[in-house]
Design a protein around this motif. Structure first.
Motif, PDB file in Angstrom:
ATOM      1  N   LEU A 182       0.822  -1.197   0.000  1.00 31.02           N
ATOM      2  CA  LEU A 182       0.000   0.000   0.000  1.00 31.02           C
ATOM      3  C   LEU A 182       0.863   1.257   0.000  1.00 31.02           C
ATOM      4  CD1 LEU A 182      -2.791   1.334   0.197  1.00 31.02           C
ATOM      5  CD2 LEU A 182      -2.636   1.120   2.681  1.00 31.02           C
ATOM      6  N   LEU A 183       1.941   1.266   0.777  1.00 36.36           N
ATOM      7  CA  LEU A 183       2.831   2.422   0.809  1.00 36.36           C
ATOM      8  C   LEU A 183       3.498   2.653  -0.543  1.00 36.36           C
ATOM      9  CD1 LEU A 183       4.505   1.998   4.324  1.00 36.36           C
ATOM     10  CD2 LEU A 183       2.756   3.656   3.645  1.00 36.36           C
ATOM     11  N   ILE A 184       3.870   1.578  -1.206  1.00 44.49           N
ATOM     12  CA  ILE A 184       4.490   1.716  -2.529  1.00 44.49           C
ATOM     13  C   ILE A 184       3.500   2.318  -3.518  1.00 44.49           C
ATOM     14  CG2 ILE A 184       5.433   0.425  -4.479  1.00 44.49           C
ATOM     15  CD1 ILE A 184       6.644  -1.512  -2.455  1.00 44.49           C
ATOM     16  N   ILE A 185       2.243   1.851  -3.472  1.00 44.48           N
ATOM     17  CA  ILE A 185       1.220   2.382  -4.378  1.00 44.48           C
ATOM     18  C   ILE A 185       0.974   3.862  -4.093  1.00 44.48           C
ATOM     19  CG2 ILE A 185      -1.215   2.235  -5.004  1.00 44.48           C
ATOM     20  CD1 ILE A 185      -1.034  -0.770  -4.575  1.00 44.48           C
ATOM     21  N   LEU A 186       0.872   4.222  -2.806  1.00 40.63           N
ATOM     22  CA  LEU A 186       0.661   5.629  -2.455  1.00 40.63           C
ATOM     23  C   LEU A 186       1.822   6.495  -2.918  1.00 40.63           C
ATOM     24  CD1 LEU A 186      -0.842   5.313   1.150  1.00 40.63           C
ATOM     25  CD2 LEU A 186      -2.045   5.895  -0.967  1.00 40.63           C
ATOM     26  N   ALA A 187       3.047   6.002  -2.786  1.00 39.58           N
ATOM     27  CA  ALA A 187       4.209   6.768  -3.238  1.00 39.58           C
ATOM     28  C   ALA A 187       4.174   6.980  -4.745  1.00 39.58           C
ATOM     29  CB  ALA A 187       5.493   6.054  -2.833  1.00 39.58           C
ATOM     30  N   LEU A 188       3.765   5.967  -5.493  1.00 43.87           N
ATOM     31  CA  LEU A 188       3.670   6.099  -6.946  1.00 43.87           C
ATOM     32  C   LEU A 188       2.589   7.100  -7.341  1.00 43.87           C
ATOM     33  CD1 LEU A 188       4.064   2.358  -8.041  1.00 43.87           C
ATOM     34  CD2 LEU A 188       5.745   4.203  -8.267  1.00 43.87           C
ATOM     35  N   VAL A 189       1.455   7.058  -6.616  1.00 39.45           N
ATOM     36  CA  VAL A 189       0.374   8.015  -6.915  1.00 39.45           C
ATOM     37  C   VAL A 189       0.834   9.442  -6.652  1.00 39.45           C
ATOM     38  CG1 VAL A 189      -1.913   8.776  -6.202  1.00 39.45           C
ATOM     39  CG2 VAL A 189      -1.468   6.346  -6.540  1.00 39.45           C
ATOM     40  N   VAL A 190       1.527   9.677  -5.530  1.00 39.67           N
ATOM     41  CA  VAL A 190       2.024  11.012  -5.215  1.00 39.67           C
ATOM     42  C   VAL A 190       3.028  11.477  -6.263  1.00 39.67           C
ATOM     43  CG1 VAL A 190       3.378  12.345  -3.550  1.00 39.67           C
ATOM     44  CG2 VAL A 190       1.598  10.803  -2.746  1.00 39.67           C
ATOM     45  N   ALA A 191       3.929  10.588  -6.686  1.00 39.07           N
ATOM     46  CA  ALA A 191       4.905  10.951  -7.711  1.00 39.07           C
ATOM     47  C   ALA A 191       4.222  11.301  -9.029  1.00 39.07           C
ATOM     48  CB  ALA A 191       5.894   9.799  -7.918  1.00 39.07           C
TER      49      ALA A 191
END
Length: 227
Positions: free
Chosen positions: A74-83
């Motif tokens: 989930l953290l990886i997905i959130l980081a990709l969305v923010v980027a």
């Protein structure tokens, strides 16, 4: 034969005390309404925050449970969305800078009202310091303000450089091409990230002088655009 000694008599507790439901509820409410209980209750802001936090944590836990890899996934997905959001924001900002805010760029006049003479003086001061971008901007503002002062253009807040050139071309048809070129230079410098040169400023200053010497076509309505 042994004798049995009688001990002290045990008091009979009697039947249990039964309290009706309504008096019991009222007694409990009176007890809970005492200040000692109210002092330990959280305030409204804390209760709202706790409610929001429970909802957020619950949503994240549900998402983590459904995401491969749990919390790490989930953290990886959130980081990709923010980027991705940051990249899109930077890209859209660059496009707006290159194209200008809206059709024909932004407003020509961005500060308080000044006379054509004041804009010419500002343009000359920037030119002496070799600040050609600002010199070009102030020179075009001087041109448009001069046309407004001569009642050849109607003063209109928010007018863009392209709009001013199109409207000024009606009373000054012989200089229509030069007006459009001046507006294009203004937009390129102000919104396109390009830099003006001494020659650019010289062309706008010459156009300003020619406009002052030119006789307008008074048969055309003032402030109307060329078809």
């Amino acid at each position: 034969m042994p004798l049995l000694l009688a001990g002290p008599a045990v008091d009979d507790p009697g039947p249990p005390v039964v309290v009706d439901r309504d008096p019991a509820r009222e007694a409990a409410e009176r007890e809970l309404s005492k200040q000692i209980y109210a002092e330990h209750e959280p305030g409204l802001a804390r209760r709202v925050w706790d409610w929001l936090w429970d909802r957020i944590v619950g949503t994240l836990e549900s998402a983590a449970f459904a995401t491969p890899g749990g919390w790490l996934g989930l953290l990886i997905i959130l980081a990709l969305v923010v980027a991705l959001i940051v990249a899109l924001r930077l890209r859209m900002g660059a496009l707006r800078t290159a194209a200008g805010p809206g059709r024909g760029g932004g407003a020509l006049f961005t500060d308080g009202p000044r006379s054509a003479a004041e804009h010419r003086a500002a343009a000359a001061e920037h030119a002496r310091a070799a600040r050609w971008d600002q010199a070009v901007q102030e020179q075009l503002r001087a041109i448009v303000r001069s046309l407004e002062e001569r009642a050849l253009l109607q003063p209109r807040p928010g007018r863009t450089a392209d709009e001013a050139a199109a409207e000024a071309a009606r009373p000054m048809p012989a200089l229509a091409a030069d007006l459009r070129a001046a507006a294009t230079t203004f937009d390129a410098v102000t919104y396109g990230g390009l830099h003006a040169t001494q020659a650019d400023h010289a062309r706008l200053r010459e156009l300003d002088e020619r406009l002052q010497r030119s006789k307008p076509d008074l048969t055309a309505p003032a402030g109307t655009a060329t078809p």
